[in-house]
Design a protein around this motif. Structure first.
Motif, PDB file in Angstrom:
ATOM      1  N   ARG A   1       0.865  -1.181   0.000  1.00 53.85           N
ATOM      2  CA  ARG A   1       0.000   0.000   0.000  1.00 53.85           C
ATOM      3  C   ARG A   1       0.904   1.235   0.000  1.00 53.85           C
ATOM      4  NH1 ARG A   1      -4.559   1.449   4.519  1.00 53.85           N
ATOM      5  NH2 ARG A   1      -2.747   1.212   5.884  1.00 53.85           N
ATOM      6  N   LEU A   2       0.715   2.067  -0.982  1.00 57.82           N
ATOM      7  CA  LEU A   2       1.551   3.263  -1.127  1.00 57.82           C
ATOM      8  C   LEU A   2       1.011   4.371  -0.237  1.00 57.82           C
ATOM      9  CD1 LEU A   2       3.892   4.709  -2.522  1.00 57.82           C
ATOM     10  CD2 LEU A   2       2.340   5.243  -4.407  1.00 57.82           C
ATOM     11  N   ARG A   3       1.818   4.779   0.754  1.00 61.21           N
ATOM     12  CA  ARG A   3       1.374   5.784   1.730  1.00 61.21           C
ATOM     13  C   ARG A   3       1.897   7.185   1.429  1.00 61.21           C
ATOM     14  NH1 ARG A   3      -0.605   3.878   6.705  1.00 61.21           N
ATOM     15  NH2 ARG A   3      -0.812   6.101   7.127  1.00 61.21           N
ATOM     16  N   GLY A   4       2.904   7.281   0.539  1.00 61.33           N
ATOM     17  CA  GLY A   4       3.394   8.626   0.238  1.00 61.33           C
ATOM     18  C   GLY A   4       4.844   8.636  -0.186  1.00 61.33           C
ATOM     19  N   LEU A   5       5.528   9.717   0.161  1.00 59.97           N
ATOM     20  CA  LEU A   5       6.905   9.933  -0.283  1.00 59.97           C
ATOM     21  C   LEU A   5       7.818  10.231   0.906  1.00 59.97           C
ATOM     22  CD1 LEU A   5       6.258  12.365  -3.301  1.00 59.97           C
ATOM     23  CD2 LEU A   5       6.376   9.857  -3.384  1.00 59.97           C
ATOM     24  N   MET A   6       9.088   9.918   0.706  1.00 58.55           N
ATOM     25  CA  MET A   6      10.119  10.235   1.689  1.00 58.55           C
ATOM     26  C   MET A   6      11.282  10.903   0.962  1.00 58.55           C
ATOM     27  SD  MET A   6      13.369   9.039   2.700  1.00 58.55           S
ATOM     28  CE  MET A   6      14.133   7.986   3.908  1.00 58.55           C
ATOM     29  N   THR A   7      11.964  11.813   1.650  1.00 56.86           N
ATOM     30  CA  THR A   7      13.151  12.402   1.043  1.00 56.86           C
ATOM     31  C   THR A   7      14.174  12.806   2.094  1.00 56.86           C
ATOM     32  OG1 THR A   7      13.918  13.968  -0.644  1.00 56.86           O
ATOM     33  CG2 THR A   7      12.410  14.832   1.021  1.00 56.86           C
TER      34      THR A   7
END
Ligand SMILES: *Cc1c(COP(=O)(O)O)cnc(C)c1O
Length: 243
Positions: free
Chosen positions: A164-170
């Motif tokens: 499940r794709l929850r978002g982005l990290m950087t």
């Protein structure tokens, strides 16, 4: 003298002071940005003794960030109860050791890694929450997907069954300008508003922007971060780092 060592000798009051300052900073940064949603404080535990981690948990930290598989496996039985996310570079052959021990993996930056996460999650009958790591500063030495490819990459990940794709990290470059944070927020918001075609209710809950560390968390909050990952700012300087 090494700060970590001296802190250990003088007790944990340094962690309490830092924790209170960070909580106040979060409040202030959210108020300044007019935000009423939630920002989670993650305690990044690399090189930190379980005793110090447990003290942070007693203070109210609910989320731990791990970035070394072996160190995590060695320490986890000593931790008090807390949610754990994996945030470090992850080799595909190590996924099997952490898949049932963490609730989110922040550092997904290759289809091969995503495939292995999906496969191992399936073996445990679970759906793994993941974030796609974006190399927003376009640094050659850093992992992560370029901003331009992020949307297509999200689509590839969404094709896998147990993710499940929850978002982005950087991890923005140190001392980078605020525009880099703004670009990351814009990318996050654009994918959220206009998801890839294969996004559905089961595999897409785009609510997490993992951005901000000890040196830049107030800026990150200004630009929409929902998880800040704090190591040295909470526990003191590390003797060594791998990032
Ligand atoms: C070490 C680390 C952090 C925390 O860094 P500090 O500057 O000590 O707060 C955050 N994110 C990742 C991925 C890390 O490896």
């Amino acid at each position: 003298m090494d700060k970590l060592l001296s802190n250990t000798q003088t007790g944990f009051s340094d962690i309490k002071e830092s924790y209170e300052k960070i909580c106040a900073d979060i409040k202030q940064a959210m108020a300044d940005a007019g935000r009423t949603d939630e920002v989670k404080l993650m305690a990044v535990t690399k090189t930190v003794s379980p005793e110090r981690v447990n003290y942070a948990i007693d203070l109210g930290v609910e989320l731990l960030g791990e970035n070394r598989v072996q160190e995590f496996l060695d320490k986890r039985d000593s931790y008090k109860t807390a949610e754990v996310h994996f945030i470090g570079g992850l080799q595909t052959n190590k996924v099997k050791y952490i898949i049932d021990k963490v609730t989110m993996i922040h550092s997904v930056d290759s289809v091969r890694l995503a495939e292995e996460i999906s496969r191992r999650a399936g073996q445990h009958g679970k759906i793994m929450d993941i974030l796609v790591e974006v190399n927003i500063g376009e640094e050659e030495t850093k992992g992560g997907i370029s901003a331009q490819s992020a949307r297509d990459f999200c689509s590839e990940v969404l094709a896998l069954p147990n993710i499940r794709l929850r978002g982005l990290m950087t991890i923005p470059p140190p001392w980078c300008s605020e525009e880099v944070f703004a670009a990351m927020q814009k990318l996050f918001e654009s994918i959220k508003a206009d998801p890839p075609e294969n996004a559905g209710e089961e595999n897409f809950l785009f609510d997490t922007l993992s951005m901000g560390m000890s040196g830049d968390y107030t800026t990150a909050i200004k630009y929409g971060s929902t998880i800040i990952r704090i190591g040295s700012g909470l526990f003191g300087y590390r003797k060594y780092t791998n990032n």
